[in-house]
Design an enzyme around this catalytic site. Structure first.
Site, PDB file in Angstrom:
ATOM      1  N   HIS A   1      -7.373   9.720  -2.299  1.00  0.00           N
ATOM      2  CA  HIS A   1      -6.744   9.684  -0.842  1.00  0.00           C
ATOM      3  C   HIS A   1      -7.591  10.196   0.241  1.00  0.00           C
ATOM      4  CE1 HIS A   1      -2.276   9.324   0.905  1.00  0.00           C
ATOM      5  NE2 HIS A   1      -3.178   9.176   1.716  1.00  0.00           N
TER       6      HIS A   1
ATOM      7  N   LYS B   1      -2.365   5.967  -4.532  1.00  0.00           N
ATOM      8  CA  LYS B   1      -3.732   6.796  -4.204  1.00  0.00           C
ATOM      9  C   LYS B   1      -3.435   8.244  -5.054  1.00  0.00           C
ATOM     10  CE  LYS B   1      -3.688   4.755   0.332  1.00  0.00           C
ATOM     11  NZ  LYS B   1      -2.065   4.913   0.926  1.00  0.00           N
TER      12      LYS B   1
ATOM     13  N   ASP C   1       0.714  -1.152   0.054  1.00  0.00           N
ATOM     14  CA  ASP C   1      -0.111   0.107  -0.121  1.00  0.00           C
ATOM     15  C   ASP C   1       1.058   1.088  -0.076  1.00  0.00           C
ATOM     16  OD1 ASP C   1      -2.930   1.013   0.657  1.00  0.00           O
ATOM     17  OD2 ASP C   1      -1.563   2.371   1.630  1.00  0.00           O
TER      18      ASP C   1
ATOM     19  N   TYR D   1       3.494   9.933  -0.723  1.00  0.00           N
ATOM     20  CA  TYR D   1       4.402   9.254   0.085  1.00  0.00           C
ATOM     21  C   TYR D   1       5.778   9.458  -0.442  1.00  0.00           C
ATOM     22  CZ  TYR D   1       0.607   6.600   2.250  1.00  0.00           C
ATOM     23  OH  TYR D   1      -0.675   6.304   2.618  1.00  0.00           O
TER      24      TYR D   1
HETATM   25  P1  NAD Z   1       0.626   2.018  12.049  1.00  0.00           P
HETATM   26  O1  NAD Z   1      -0.477   1.746  12.864  1.00  0.00           O
HETATM   27  O2  NAD Z   1       0.858   0.665  10.970  1.00  0.00           O
HETATM   28  O3  NAD Z   1       1.875   1.920  12.951  1.00  0.00           O
HETATM   29  C1  NAD Z   1       3.203   1.930  12.314  1.00  0.00           C
HETATM   30  C2  NAD Z   1       4.088   2.234  13.625  1.00  0.00           C
HETATM   31  O4  NAD Z   1       3.827   1.198  14.571  1.00  0.00           O
HETATM   32  C3  NAD Z   1       5.551   1.875  13.104  1.00  0.00           C
HETATM   33  O5  NAD Z   1       6.243   3.250  12.902  1.00  0.00           O
HETATM   34  C4  NAD Z   1       6.177   1.351  14.423  1.00  0.00           C
HETATM   35  O6  NAD Z   1       6.700   2.258  15.120  1.00  0.00           O
HETATM   36  C5  NAD Z   1       5.033   0.621  14.915  1.00  0.00           C
HETATM   37  N1  NAD Z   1       5.219  -0.826  14.882  1.00  0.00           N
HETATM   38  C6  NAD Z   1       4.999  -1.518  13.499  1.00  0.00           C
HETATM   39  N2  NAD Z   1       5.009  -2.871  13.846  1.00  0.00           N
HETATM   40  C7  NAD Z   1       5.234  -3.103  15.196  1.00  0.00           C
HETATM   41  C8  NAD Z   1       5.415  -4.234  15.946  1.00  0.00           C
HETATM   42  N3  NAD Z   1       5.485  -5.320  15.711  1.00  0.00           N
HETATM   43  N4  NAD Z   1       5.659  -4.015  17.307  1.00  0.00           N
HETATM   44  C9  NAD Z   1       5.750  -2.662  17.836  1.00  0.00           C
HETATM   45  N5  NAD Z   1       5.536  -1.659  17.103  1.00  0.00           N
HETATM   46  C10 NAD Z   1       5.341  -1.629  15.762  1.00  0.00           C
HETATM   47  O7  NAD Z   1       0.460   3.152  11.218  1.00  0.00           O
HETATM   48  P2  NAD Z   1       0.781   3.667   9.633  1.00  0.00           P
HETATM   49  O8  NAD Z   1       1.705   3.341   8.950  1.00  0.00           O
HETATM   50  O9  NAD Z   1       0.300   5.068   9.698  1.00  0.00           O
HETATM   51  O10 NAD Z   1      -0.511   2.804   8.991  1.00  0.00           O
HETATM   52  C11 NAD Z   1      -0.357   1.649   8.042  1.00  0.00           C
HETATM   53  C12 NAD Z   1      -0.429   1.983   6.653  1.00  0.00           C
HETATM   54  O11 NAD Z   1      -1.496   2.497   6.277  1.00  0.00           O
HETATM   55  C13 NAD Z   1       0.531   3.132   6.183  1.00  0.00           C
HETATM   56  O12 NAD Z   1       1.879   2.616   5.965  1.00  0.00           O
HETATM   57  C14 NAD Z   1      -0.137   3.461   5.088  1.00  0.00           C
HETATM   58  O13 NAD Z   1       0.116   2.502   3.814  1.00  0.00           O
HETATM   59  C15 NAD Z   1      -1.480   3.440   5.366  1.00  0.00           C
HETATM   60  N6  NAD Z   1      -1.991   4.869   5.737  1.00  0.00           N
HETATM   61  C16 NAD Z   1      -2.941   5.343   4.904  1.00  0.00           C
HETATM   62  C17 NAD Z   1      -3.447   6.584   5.110  1.00  0.00           C
HETATM   63  C18 NAD Z   1      -4.663   7.329   4.476  1.00  0.00           C
HETATM   64  O14 NAD Z   1      -4.895   8.530   4.711  1.00  0.00           O
HETATM   65  N7  NAD Z   1      -5.141   6.540   3.580  1.00  0.00           N
HETATM   66  C19 NAD Z   1      -2.706   7.387   6.334  1.00  0.00           C
HETATM   67  C20 NAD Z   1      -1.975   6.693   7.260  1.00  0.00           C
HETATM   68  C21 NAD Z   1      -1.462   5.313   6.888  1.00  0.00           C
END
Ligand code: NAD
Length: 278
Positions: free
Chosen positions: A108, A75, A45, A50
Site C-alpha cells: 500500500h 492491499k 479496488d 479500508y
Molecule cells: P476520487 O478522486 O475518486 O474522489 C472521490 C470523490 O469525488 C467522491 O467522494 C465524491 O465526492 C466525488 N465524486 C465522485 N464522482 C463524482 C462525480 N461524478 N461528480 C462529482 N463528484 C464526484 O478519490 P478517491 O476515492 O480517494 O480515489 C479513488 C480510489 O482510489 C479510492 O476509492 C481507492 O480505491 C483508491 N485510493 C488509493 C489510495 C492509495 O494510497 N493507494 C489512496 C486513496 C485512494
C-alpha cells in the site's frame, strides 16, 4: 457498458476503469459494490485498511457474476511488511473477501523510514507463486523505491498505484513506468474533490463541448492517457456517470489543455507524501 482492458506485463488483463471503495463505510460497502456491479463495473479496488473487504466480498458473492469476469485488488497495510506477515495478511483479506485468490495485491505504501518494503516485495513475489494473487504491484512508490525493489529482486511490479489527477501528474514516476512496462493506476483521479478541478476552463469547456459532465471529462482524460482509474462515489447516479465515458473522445488540444493543469512543482498533491507515511 464495455470497459476496455489493459494488458499487464505479466500477461493478465485488467479493466481500465473500476470502482474504488476508500472511505466507504463497512456497513455501506455491500450496497455500494452491489450497485456498481449492477451498473457494469467489474473491477473493485479495496485495501485491508479500508475495513470494508467483507462488504465487498458479500456483494461479489450475491452478484452471481462468474469469478473470471471480476478483477479484485486489495492491499498490504504498512505494519505487515515484516517476516511472514504478508502471507498472514493476504490470507485474512481473502477470508474477508470470500475468495481463494485476488487478481492484484499491492504494497500500500513504501514506508521508507521503516526500510522493509523490499522484504515485503520479496514476499509478494512468493504469494504470487503460491497462487494467492494473480498479479503483484505497489502503491505510492516513487522512482527510488521502484528502482530499489527491481535491483533487489529483478522482478518489476505490474502496476504502481499513485495519486494522479490533472494538478498532480507525477511525470517522473509515469516516465519511469513507461520505460519499464509498468502500468499506472491513478488514485484520487478526481482530486478527491479537494480543489476546483471541475471549474478549470480546460475541463469545463471540454464538458460543454461534448455535452458531458466535468467528472466525465476528467475520467476520459485518464483513460486516453492510458491510466487505470477507479473513481469513488456511493451515489448510484454518479457511479453511472463515472462509467459512461466511452462514447466520446477528447481531441489533442483538449488533452493538452488538461495536461497543462499541473503546476509542475508538486504543489498539486492533495494526499500524503509517500516519504512521510511510515
Ligand atoms: P476520487 O478522486 O475518486 O474522489 C472521490 C470523490 O469525488 C467522491 O467522494 C465524491 O465526492 C466525488 N465524486 C465522485 N464522482 C463524482 C462525480 N461524478 N461528480 C462529482 N463528484 C464526484 O478519490 P478517491 O476515492 O480517494 O480515489 C479513488 C480510489 O482510489 C479510492 O476509492 C481507492 O480505491 C483508491 N485510493 C488509493 C489510495 C492509495 O494510497 N493507494 C489512496 C486513496 C485512494
Amino acid at each position: 457498458m464495455t470497459v476496455p482492458h489493459i494488458l499487464l506485463h505479466d500477461g493478465h488483463r485488467i479493466p481500465q476503469l473500476g470502482f474504488g471503495v476508500f472511505k466507504v463505510p463497512a456497513a455501506e460497502a455491500e450496497r455500494a459494490v452491489s450497485a456498481a456491479l449492477e451498473l457494469g463495473y467489474r473491477h473493485i479496488d479495496t485495501a485491508a485498511i479500508y475495513g470494508n473487504e467483507e462488504g465487498v466480498g458479500a456483494a461479489i458473492a450475491a452478484s452471481g457474476i462468474p469469478r473470471e469476469e471480476l478483477f479484485v485488488t486489495t492491499k498490504l497495510w504498512n505494519d505487515r511488511h515484516v517476516g511472514d506477515e504478508p502471507r498472514a495478511a493476504i490470507e485474512e483479506s481473502l477470508g474477508k473477501l470470500g475468495l481463494d485468490r485476488v487478481d492484484l495485491y499491492l504494497i500500500h505504501w513504501p514506508t521508507p523510514a521503516r526500510d522493509d518494503y523490499s522484504h515485503a516485495w520479496e514476499r509478494l513475489i512468493a504469494l504470487r507463486e503460491a497462487g494467492l494473487t494473480r498479479s503483484i504491484g505497489v502503491s505510492n512508490f516513487r522512482v527510488p523505491h521502484l528502482e530499489r525493489i527491481v535491483a533487489d529482486t529483478g522482478i518489476v511490479p505490474a502496476v504502481d498505484q499513485i495519486e494522479l489527477h490533472p494538478a498532480h501528474q507525477q511525470r517522473d514516476v509515469t516516465d519511469w513506468a513507461e520505460r519499464n512496462d509498468v502500468r499506472i493506476e491513478a488514485w484520487g483521479p478526481l482530486g478527491q474533490g479537494k480543489y476546483d478541478l471541475f471549474g478549470a476552463p480546460a475541463v469545463a469547456d471540454a464538458a460543454a463541448a461534448h455535452d458531458k459532465t466535468p467528472a466525465q471529462v476528467v475520467i476520459r482524460w485518464h483513460i486516453q492517457s492510458g491510466f487505470i482509474v477507479f473513481p469513488k462515489s456511493v451515489r448510484p447516479e454518479r457511479m453511472a456517470e463515472n462509467i459512461d465515458v466511452f462514447d466520446f473522445a477528447l481531441d489533442d488540444l483538449e488533452m493538452a489543455a488538461i495536461d497543462a493543469l499541473d503546476p509542475g512543482d508538486g504543489s498539486g498533491r492533495v494526499g500524503a507524501h509517500p516519504d512521510e507515511v511510515n
